[in-house]
Design a protein around this motif. Sequence first.
Motif, PDB file in Angstrom:
ATOM      1  N   LEU A 174       0.952  -1.506  -0.009  1.00  0.00           N
ATOM      2  CA  LEU A 174      -0.681  -0.031   0.336  1.00  0.00           C
ATOM      3  C   LEU A 174       1.036   1.287  -0.466  1.00  0.00           C
ATOM      4  CD1 LEU A 174      -3.308  -1.168   2.688  1.00  0.00           C
ATOM      5  CD2 LEU A 174      -2.533  -1.546   0.524  1.00  0.00           C
ATOM      6  N   GLU A 175       0.704   1.992  -0.890  1.00  0.00           N
ATOM      7  CA  GLU A 175       1.151   3.542  -1.041  1.00  0.00           C
ATOM      8  C   GLU A 175       0.084   4.721  -0.450  1.00  0.00           C
ATOM      9  OE1 GLU A 175       3.049   3.951  -4.893  1.00  0.00           O
ATOM     10  OE2 GLU A 175       4.271   1.802  -4.242  1.00  0.00           O
ATOM     11  N   GLN A 176      -0.964   4.379  -0.522  1.00  0.00           N
ATOM     12  CA  GLN A 176      -2.269   5.483  -0.478  1.00  0.00           C
ATOM     13  C   GLN A 176      -2.011   5.615   0.886  1.00  0.00           C
ATOM     14  OE1 GLN A 176      -3.323   7.514  -2.586  1.00  0.00           O
ATOM     15  NE2 GLN A 176      -2.440   6.259  -4.124  1.00  0.00           N
ATOM     16  N   ASN A 177      -1.681   6.567   1.992  1.00  0.00           N
ATOM     17  CA  ASN A 177      -1.986   7.165   3.371  1.00  0.00           C
ATOM     18  C   ASN A 177      -3.207   7.126   3.725  1.00  0.00           C
ATOM     19  OD1 ASN A 177       0.730   5.702   3.198  1.00  0.00           O
ATOM     20  ND2 ASN A 177       1.873   7.957   3.360  1.00  0.00           N
ATOM     21  N   ARG A 178      -3.866   7.901   2.789  1.00  0.00           N
ATOM     22  CA  ARG A 178      -5.229   8.378   3.490  1.00  0.00           C
ATOM     23  C   ARG A 178      -5.899   7.153   3.235  1.00  0.00           C
ATOM     24  NH1 ARG A 178      -5.656  14.691   2.561  1.00  0.00           N
ATOM     25  NH2 ARG A 178      -7.926  14.151   1.972  1.00  0.00           N
ATOM     26  N   MET A 179      -7.289   7.467   2.641  1.00  0.00           N
ATOM     27  CA  MET A 179      -8.834   6.617   2.562  1.00  0.00           C
ATOM     28  C   MET A 179      -8.803   6.074   1.801  1.00  0.00           C
ATOM     29  SD  MET A 179      -9.962   7.742   4.869  1.00  0.00           S
ATOM     30  CE  MET A 179     -11.000   6.128   5.617  1.00  0.00           C
ATOM     31  N   ALA A 180      -8.568   6.762   0.316  1.00  0.00           N
ATOM     32  CA  ALA A 180      -7.885   6.268  -1.088  1.00  0.00           C
ATOM     33  C   ALA A 180      -7.113   4.284  -0.762  1.00  0.00           C
ATOM     34  CB  ALA A 180      -7.167   7.101  -1.961  1.00  0.00           C
ATOM     35  N   HIS A 181      -6.409   4.453   0.445  1.00  0.00           N
ATOM     36  CA  HIS A 181      -5.889   3.077   0.652  1.00  0.00           C
ATOM     37  C   HIS A 181      -7.093   1.844   0.353  1.00  0.00           C
ATOM     38  CE1 HIS A 181      -7.854   3.174   4.528  1.00  0.00           C
ATOM     39  NE2 HIS A 181      -8.130   2.087   4.753  1.00  0.00           N
ATOM     40  N   ALA A 182      -8.107   2.403   0.700  1.00  0.00           N
ATOM     41  CA  ALA A 182      -9.337   1.024   0.910  1.00  0.00           C
ATOM     42  C   ALA A 182      -9.622   0.674  -0.366  1.00  0.00           C
ATOM     43  CB  ALA A 182     -10.440   1.527   2.105  1.00  0.00           C
ATOM     44  N   THR A 183      -9.241   1.898  -1.801  1.00  0.00           N
ATOM     45  CA  THR A 183      -9.649   1.710  -3.268  1.00  0.00           C
ATOM     46  C   THR A 183      -8.341   0.462  -4.037  1.00  0.00           C
ATOM     47  OG1 THR A 183     -10.689   2.820  -3.784  1.00  0.00           O
ATOM     48  CG2 THR A 183      -9.704   2.152  -5.691  1.00  0.00           C
ATOM     49  N   GLU A 184      -6.458   1.122  -3.268  1.00  0.00           N
ATOM     50  CA  GLU A 184      -5.889   0.515  -3.300  1.00  0.00           C
ATOM     51  C   GLU A 184      -5.716  -1.041  -2.720  1.00  0.00           C
ATOM     52  OE1 GLU A 184      -1.646   1.788  -3.916  1.00  0.00           O
ATOM     53  OE2 GLU A 184      -2.210   1.777  -1.680  1.00  0.00           O
ATOM     54  N   ILE A 185      -6.119  -1.336  -1.598  1.00  0.00           N
ATOM     55  CA  ILE A 185      -6.842  -3.334  -1.385  1.00  0.00           C
ATOM     56  C   ILE A 185      -7.052  -3.329  -2.326  1.00  0.00           C
ATOM     57  CG2 ILE A 185      -7.484  -4.133   0.512  1.00  0.00           C
ATOM     58  CD1 ILE A 185      -6.429  -2.013   3.051  1.00  0.00           C
ATOM     59  N   VAL A 186      -8.660  -3.049  -2.343  1.00  0.00           N
ATOM     60  CA  VAL A 186      -9.219  -3.952  -3.721  1.00  0.00           C
ATOM     61  C   VAL A 186      -8.559  -4.110  -5.185  1.00  0.00           C
ATOM     62  CG1 VAL A 186     -11.204  -4.103  -4.887  1.00  0.00           C
ATOM     63  CG2 VAL A 186     -11.827  -2.902  -2.535  1.00  0.00           C
ATOM     64  N   LEU A 187      -8.180  -2.481  -4.976  1.00  0.00           N
ATOM     65  CA  LEU A 187      -7.313  -3.185  -6.632  1.00  0.00           C
ATOM     66  C   LEU A 187      -6.763  -3.705  -6.836  1.00  0.00           C
ATOM     67  CD1 LEU A 187      -6.533  -2.168  -9.236  1.00  0.00           C
ATOM     68  CD2 LEU A 187      -4.836  -1.026  -8.549  1.00  0.00           C
ATOM     69  N   GLN A 188      -5.106  -3.714  -5.780  1.00  0.00           N
ATOM     70  CA  GLN A 188      -4.498  -5.274  -6.041  1.00  0.00           C
ATOM     71  C   GLN A 188      -4.522  -6.247  -5.463  1.00  0.00           C
ATOM     72  OE1 GLN A 188      -1.472  -3.745  -2.763  1.00  0.00           O
ATOM     73  NE2 GLN A 188      -1.313  -1.800  -3.948  1.00  0.00           N
ATOM     74  N   LEU A 189      -5.806  -6.726  -4.243  1.00  0.00           N
ATOM     75  CA  LEU A 189      -6.495  -7.872  -4.172  1.00  0.00           C
ATOM     76  C   LEU A 189      -6.885  -8.612  -5.462  1.00  0.00           C
ATOM     77  CD1 LEU A 189      -7.695  -7.321  -0.751  1.00  0.00           C
ATOM     78  CD2 LEU A 189      -5.612  -8.894  -1.506  1.00  0.00           C
ATOM     79  N   SER A 190      -7.800  -7.868  -5.645  1.00  0.00           N
ATOM     80  CA  SER A 190      -7.703  -8.027  -7.494  1.00  0.00           C
ATOM     81  C   SER A 190      -7.894  -8.637  -9.126  1.00  0.00           C
ATOM     82  CB  SER A 190      -8.969  -7.032  -8.059  1.00  0.00           C
ATOM     83  OG  SER A 190      -7.681  -5.749  -8.829  1.00  0.00           O
ATOM     84  N   ARG A 191      -5.789  -8.468  -8.569  1.00  0.00           N
ATOM     85  CA  ARG A 191      -5.124  -8.892  -9.665  1.00  0.00           C
ATOM     86  C   ARG A 191      -3.981 -10.095  -8.948  1.00  0.00           C
ATOM     87  NH1 ARG A 191      -1.900  -2.545  -9.732  1.00  0.00           N
ATOM     88  NH2 ARG A 191      -3.548  -1.251 -11.255  1.00  0.00           N
TER      89      ARG A 191
END
Length: 229
Positions: A174-191
């Motif tokens: 994770l590189e997004q430290n604010r609330m956008a990390h939640a989208t980043e988690i979904v994106l990385q797990l989807s991959r």
Amino acid sequence: MRRMSPAPVSDTWLVIPLFNEATVVADVIAEARETFPHIVCVDDASTDDSGAVARAAGAVVVTHPFNLGQGAALQTGVDYALTATDAAYIVTFDADGQHRVVDAEAMVERAREEDLAIVFGSRFLDGRTKPGWLRRIILKGAVWITNQQTGLRLSDAHNGLRVIRRDAAGALHLEQNRMAHATEIVLQLSRTKLPWAEHPVHIVYTDYSRAKGQSLMNSVNILIDTILK
């Protein structure tokens, strides 16, 4: 609340980001440890004694010297579970009392029974959670944007209650430290292309969280950060 099973869930670690929750975190940890004996709290440079309270309540505490945001705290907790423990599953769990231990336990059991690598909690799969119309609209907007970005079809992409199997957790950077990390988690797990599911959970909007004003403001921040990501 009645436990689903009498035995502790010993192959799972709860990861709890922690920032200025000294008044409630001891109770959250005490309740969670009845089911999940292994908990790591990541104290994100709290200005109160949250870390000391969490440690006294029985959690492992890792401390950030500077406030880095919830995304960074989650990554630190996941890294700890992967490198310092033999956890088969990691559960991301909030420190403010809004998540229910019984839901986390049910999600781990479902992951185990259905051989799922990821189980996302969703407050919108049933009618138990009452977020209010404005918060619902904001969160649904963030969900739509997240689904467009990730290609998944989630009903609640920004719910902090998640179960992540060890192999899936290894894909998180994770590189997004604010609330956008939640989208980043979904994106990385989807991959990862690993099997996943959503599970209905009840988010409890407490007097404490309402007094802090965090529930609605978090929803607004989620939407803004998701758009700007």
